[in-house]
Write a protein that holds these residues in place. Sequence first.
Motif, PDB file in Angstrom:
ATOM      1  N   TYR A  29       0.835  -1.194   0.000  1.00  0.00           N
ATOM      2  CA  TYR A  29       0.000   0.000   0.000  1.00  0.00           C
ATOM      3  C   TYR A  29       0.869   1.243   0.000  1.00  0.00           C
ATOM      4  O   TYR A  29       2.058   1.197   0.332  1.00  0.00           O
ATOM      5  CB  TYR A  29      -0.968   0.031   1.195  1.00  0.00           C
ATOM      6  N   THR A  30       0.265   2.359  -0.377  1.00  0.00           N
ATOM      7  CA  THR A  30       0.965   3.639  -0.417  1.00  0.00           C
ATOM      8  C   THR A  30       0.194   4.625   0.452  1.00  0.00           C
ATOM      9  O   THR A  30      -1.009   4.826   0.257  1.00  0.00           O
ATOM     10  CB  THR A  30       1.042   4.181  -1.858  1.00  0.00           C
ATOM     11  N   SER A  40      -1.960  -0.009  -3.750  1.00  0.00           N
ATOM     12  CA  SER A  40      -1.293   0.202  -5.033  1.00  0.00           C
ATOM     13  C   SER A  40      -0.933  -1.096  -5.752  1.00  0.00           C
ATOM     14  O   SER A  40      -0.522  -1.072  -6.908  1.00  0.00           O
ATOM     15  CB  SER A  40      -0.026   1.046  -4.828  1.00  0.00           C
ATOM     16  N   GLU A  50      -7.289  -0.466  -8.406  1.00  0.00           N
ATOM     17  CA  GLU A  50      -7.657   0.330  -7.239  1.00  0.00           C
ATOM     18  C   GLU A  50      -8.449   1.536  -7.728  1.00  0.00           C
ATOM     19  O   GLU A  50      -7.994   2.297  -8.583  1.00  0.00           O
ATOM     20  CB  GLU A  50      -6.388   0.788  -6.517  1.00  0.00           C
ATOM     21  N   GLN A  69      -2.206   8.045  -6.602  1.00  0.00           N
ATOM     22  CA  GLN A  69      -2.536   6.840  -7.359  1.00  0.00           C
ATOM     23  C   GLN A  69      -2.089   6.948  -8.812  1.00  0.00           C
ATOM     24  O   GLN A  69      -1.637   5.963  -9.397  1.00  0.00           O
ATOM     25  CB  GLN A  69      -4.040   6.554  -7.278  1.00  0.00           C
ATOM     26  N   CYS A  72       1.422   6.104  -8.925  1.00  0.00           N
ATOM     27  CA  CYS A  72       1.663   4.667  -8.741  1.00  0.00           C
ATOM     28  C   CYS A  72       1.310   3.848  -9.972  1.00  0.00           C
ATOM     29  O   CYS A  72       2.035   2.925 -10.348  1.00  0.00           O
ATOM     30  CB  CYS A  72       0.844   4.137  -7.555  1.00  0.00           C
ATOM     31  N   ALA A  73       0.158   4.160 -10.584  1.00  0.00           N
ATOM     32  CA  ALA A  73      -0.384   3.285 -11.627  1.00  0.00           C
ATOM     33  C   ALA A  73      -0.527   3.922 -12.989  1.00  0.00           C
ATOM     34  O   ALA A  73      -0.758   3.218 -13.975  1.00  0.00           O
ATOM     35  CB  ALA A  73      -1.746   2.754 -11.175  1.00  0.00           C
TER      36      ALA A  73
END
Length: 256
Positions: A29-30, A40, A50, A69, A72-73
């Motif tokens: 997780y972040t 994440s 997510e 997010q 992250c993605a």
Amino acid sequence: MKLEDVLLKIQNGEMDIDSAANEIHTMSYTEVSDFAKIDSHRMCRTGIPEAVLAEGKEPDDLVEIVKKQVDCAGRVLVTRVSAEQIAKLRSNFESDNIEWNERANAAVINNGTQCPETGGVVGILSGGTTDVGVAEEANIVASEMGCKTITAYDVGVAGIHRLFPQISRFKETGVDAVIVAAGREGTLPTIVSGLIDVPVIGLPVSTGYGAGGSGQAALMSMLQSCSVISVVNIDAGFVAGAFAAQIANKVAKARK
């Protein structure tokens, strides 16, 4: 860093075990300040991205979560977005990086990262035009999971002749799963399941009034279906879209 990247670095001798363990741990997780923890690694672990439920969040907090997010993605789906929240998002992200679906009150924010195509195909039907918003939430989720989506709206049982050409179109296209959003008496998923040979997900919608209104009658009717369907909660477009996409993506993978 993706899990595959970590494993590749270990294989190539570019990362030791302790560093890899630490990297994998941080994937779980972040943290976002002191108010949110983003999963994440969800997409890699479950195949479901997510998503951020905007409902109930302060606009400034929402922006901070979305920014993290996206870092992250590369992409993030934001659901149940209010007018105030979308205005705040638009003031913090370039317009080219915001994909806004007004019917669904949902947005996809990206940094230029494109959504992958899996080959899965999801069909989405709605009983009436008042069910379209929930159906569109399912649509945007399935699309974010890499599926091609085919929609047909306002084909409810009050004018059932409207349904049959759409079933034929779904069969010709080769859909892997079908979502059926319906309010009021909620009988449409049962009928669709009796006409097509792929999984059907009933999505009850909080339309209708009087006894059994607000989606209650639709939910109970779908749970009592005499044909084989799965049923999600009232207005749970995200769940229906993710479930259908999981099925479609598994089928697409098996086709390859």
